[in-house]
Motif scaffolding. Structure first.
Motif, short mmCIF file in Angstrom:
data_model
loop_
_atom_site.label_atom_id
_atom_site.label_comp_id
_atom_site.label_asym_id
_atom_site.label_seq_id
_atom_site.Cartn_x
_atom_site.Cartn_y
_atom_site.Cartn_z
N GLN A 100 -33.46 12.58 21.60
CA GLN A 100 -32.53 11.81 22.30
C GLN A 100 -32.46 10.19 22.55
O GLN A 100 -31.59 9.57 22.70
CB GLN A 100 -32.10 12.61 23.46
CG GLN A 100 -31.65 13.95 23.42
CD GLN A 100 -31.08 14.33 24.71
OE1 GLN A 100 -30.31 13.99 25.35
NE2 GLN A 100 -31.95 15.65 25.14
N ARG A 130 -27.70 5.53 30.26
CA ARG A 130 -26.78 5.63 29.02
C ARG A 130 -25.29 5.22 29.51
O ARG A 130 -24.29 5.64 28.92
CB ARG A 130 -26.61 7.30 29.14
CG ARG A 130 -27.97 7.83 28.58
CD ARG A 130 -27.97 9.31 28.71
NE ARG A 130 -28.50 9.53 30.13
CZ ARG A 130 -28.79 10.88 30.45
NH1 ARG A 130 -28.92 11.62 29.79
NH2 ARG A 130 -29.32 11.07 31.80
N TYR A 138 -22.36 8.18 24.68
CA TYR A 138 -23.10 9.32 25.03
C TYR A 138 -22.17 10.24 25.73
O TYR A 138 -21.68 10.09 26.87
CB TYR A 138 -24.29 8.98 25.89
CG TYR A 138 -25.29 10.14 26.08
CD1 TYR A 138 -26.14 10.33 25.36
CD2 TYR A 138 -25.16 10.94 27.32
CE1 TYR A 138 -27.09 11.29 25.38
CE2 TYR A 138 -25.93 12.02 27.24
CZ TYR A 138 -26.96 12.28 26.43
OH TYR A 138 -27.68 13.40 26.67
N GLN A 139 -21.74 11.60 25.37
CA GLN A 139 -20.99 12.61 25.98
C GLN A 139 -22.15 13.51 26.53
O GLN A 139 -23.00 13.79 26.29
CB GLN A 139 -20.43 13.54 24.56
CG GLN A 139 -19.47 12.60 23.87
CD GLN A 139 -18.41 11.91 24.62
OE1 GLN A 139 -17.99 12.75 25.52
NE2 GLN A 139 -17.74 10.72 24.23
N THR A 140 -21.65 13.97 27.83
CA THR A 140 -22.44 14.95 28.54
C THR A 140 -21.42 16.07 29.23
O THR A 140 -20.20 15.88 28.97
CB THR A 140 -23.04 14.04 29.84
OG1 THR A 140 -23.79 14.97 30.65
CG2 THR A 140 -21.97 13.64 30.64
N THR A 141 -22.08 17.02 29.73
CA THR A 141 -21.40 17.97 30.18
C THR A 141 -20.73 18.10 31.56
O THR A 141 -20.94 16.91 32.30
CB THR A 141 -22.17 19.33 30.32
OG1 THR A 141 -23.43 19.04 31.09
CG2 THR A 141 -22.79 19.65 28.79
N LYS A 144 -23.57 18.36 34.39
CA LYS A 144 -24.40 17.10 34.26
C LYS A 144 -23.60 15.81 34.81
O LYS A 144 -24.31 15.11 35.81
CB LYS A 144 -24.80 16.65 32.90
CG LYS A 144 -26.11 17.54 32.36
CD LYS A 144 -26.59 17.27 31.04
CE LYS A 144 -27.54 18.12 30.39
NZ LYS A 144 -28.25 17.86 29.47
N ARG A 145 -22.16 15.96 34.73
CA ARG A 145 -21.73 14.77 35.44
C ARG A 145 -21.39 14.96 36.97
O ARG A 145 -21.57 13.87 37.70
CB ARG A 145 -20.10 14.68 34.85
CG ARG A 145 -20.15 13.84 33.37
CD ARG A 145 -18.63 13.61 33.05
NE ARG A 145 -17.67 14.64 32.90
CZ ARG A 145 -17.60 15.44 32.18
NH1 ARG A 145 -18.13 15.03 30.81
NH2 ARG A 145 -16.44 16.47 31.93
N HIS A 148 -24.87 13.99 38.10
CA HIS A 148 -25.21 12.55 38.30
C HIS A 148 -24.46 11.87 39.39
O HIS A 148 -24.94 10.99 40.11
CB HIS A 148 -24.66 11.70 36.86
CG HIS A 148 -25.41 12.28 35.78
ND1 HIS A 148 -25.04 12.15 34.50
CD2 HIS A 148 -26.81 12.60 35.68
CE1 HIS A 148 -25.92 12.41 33.73
NE2 HIS A 148 -26.98 12.76 34.37
N ASP A 165 -27.82 5.66 36.11
CA ASP A 165 -28.12 6.70 35.44
C ASP A 165 -29.48 7.60 36.07
O ASP A 165 -30.61 6.97 35.94
CB ASP A 165 -28.89 6.81 34.03
CG ASP A 165 -28.88 7.90 33.19
OD1 ASP A 165 -29.15 8.72 33.56
OD2 ASP A 165 -28.77 7.53 31.81
N PRO A 216 -27.22 12.72 21.78
CA PRO A 216 -27.31 14.32 22.21
C PRO A 216 -28.38 14.86 21.22
O PRO A 216 -28.73 14.67 20.13
CB PRO A 216 -25.83 14.78 21.84
CG PRO A 216 -25.36 13.85 20.67
CD PRO A 216 -26.02 12.39 20.93
#
Length: 273
Positions: A100, A130, A138-141, A144-145, A148, A165, A216
């Motif tokens: 990653q 990121r 960068y895509q996240t779930t 995870k968002r 964060h 981040d 990813p």
């Protein structure tokens, strides 16, 4: 203690069951500007797959430490920090073995670690983000968002800093930060993320963020898969509260001095600038 390092930088790569990714990571590190700058240490945390043998058979010049038992991500990093201190490296760059973290970030981290600000001071820790302007897409779930957002607000509440981040594993550290992390009780042996960032901010270490290119995970299993993200969030939440109480209220691990004076008073023999 062994032979002292000829290079300034040690790249630490914790690896656990990364047989599908570690070979490409090592191949990507075979760039002339990186090889001339840094040594590479792979911390194999008792992988049950072929990770150990793939690293051993790699033609890339690197160092390998293999744990007999799985100790956890944080323990693998901390043992790498101890190695760096004993061998005399001035800087450590830590990156993941899952592919990653793009190696194009490494020269940028080193530049940030060695570049002084308007006051002539260099950062102790460089976080690769990121989510800054200039970072790659960068895509996240959703989970995870949420994590964060929670950790960002907790760090802002407790330290006054806004970190974009809070769970980045791609970081650069100078000698002072590595020395502190290498000591017993100063580093999370499982999930060293937002809690460690908060700790170092409260202790007065200089933390800088820079935009980074990350990708990813394509293959393999993340340590935050399944139900683990919820356990991680729960554990991290209370860990950050405990760190605030320990550092700001109880003033533990600071030698009783003000947070900004911690390393100036107790580690005057180091290389902090």
């Amino acid at each position: 203690m062994g032979k002292r390092a000829d290079k300034e930088v040690l790249i630490i790569i914790p690896a656990y069951n990364e047989e599908k990714n570690i070979r490409k990571v090592l191949e990507d590190l075979q760039q002339r500007d990186i090889q001339s700058l840094a040594d590479v240490l792979v911390m194999n945390d008792a992988s049950a797959d072929e990770t150990n043998w793939i690293v051993k058979r790699s033609s890339f010049p690197h160092k390998l430490v293999t744990h007999v038992f799985n100790l956890g991500y944080g323990s693998a990093l901390q043992l790498g920090y101890k190695y760096a201190i004993r061998r005399g490296y001035r800087y450590v760059i830590q990156m993941d073995a899952d592919g990653q973290h793009d190696v194009c970030n490494i020269p940028k981290i080193y530049e940030a670690l060695t570049s002084a600000d308007e006051q002539g001071k260099t950062p102790d820790i460089v976080l690769c983000s990121r989510y800054m302007e200039g970072s790659g897409i960068y895509q996240t779930t959703v989970v995870k968002r949420l994590a964060h957002g929670l950790f960002q607000r907790m760090i802002r509440l407790f330290s006054g800093r806004w970190i974009t981040d809070t769970t980045t594993g791609l970081q650069g550290l100078n000698w002072s930060a590595v020395l502190y992390y290498s000591k017993y009780g100063h580093f999370d042996d499982q999930y060293p993320d937002a809690n460690m960032i908060l700790q170092m901010l409260l202790l007065g270490f200089r933390v800088k963020e820079i935009p980074a290119v990350m990708h990813p995970r394509v293959t393999g299993k993340s340590m935050h898969s399944g139900y683990k993200p919820f356990v991680y969030m729960f554990r991290m939440f209370f860990s950050m509260i405990a760190i605030y109480v320990r550092v700001r209220m109880l003033r533990l691990n600071t030698g009783g001095c003000s947070v900004g004076e911690f390393y100036d008073r107790n580690n005057s023999g180091g290389t902090r600038q």
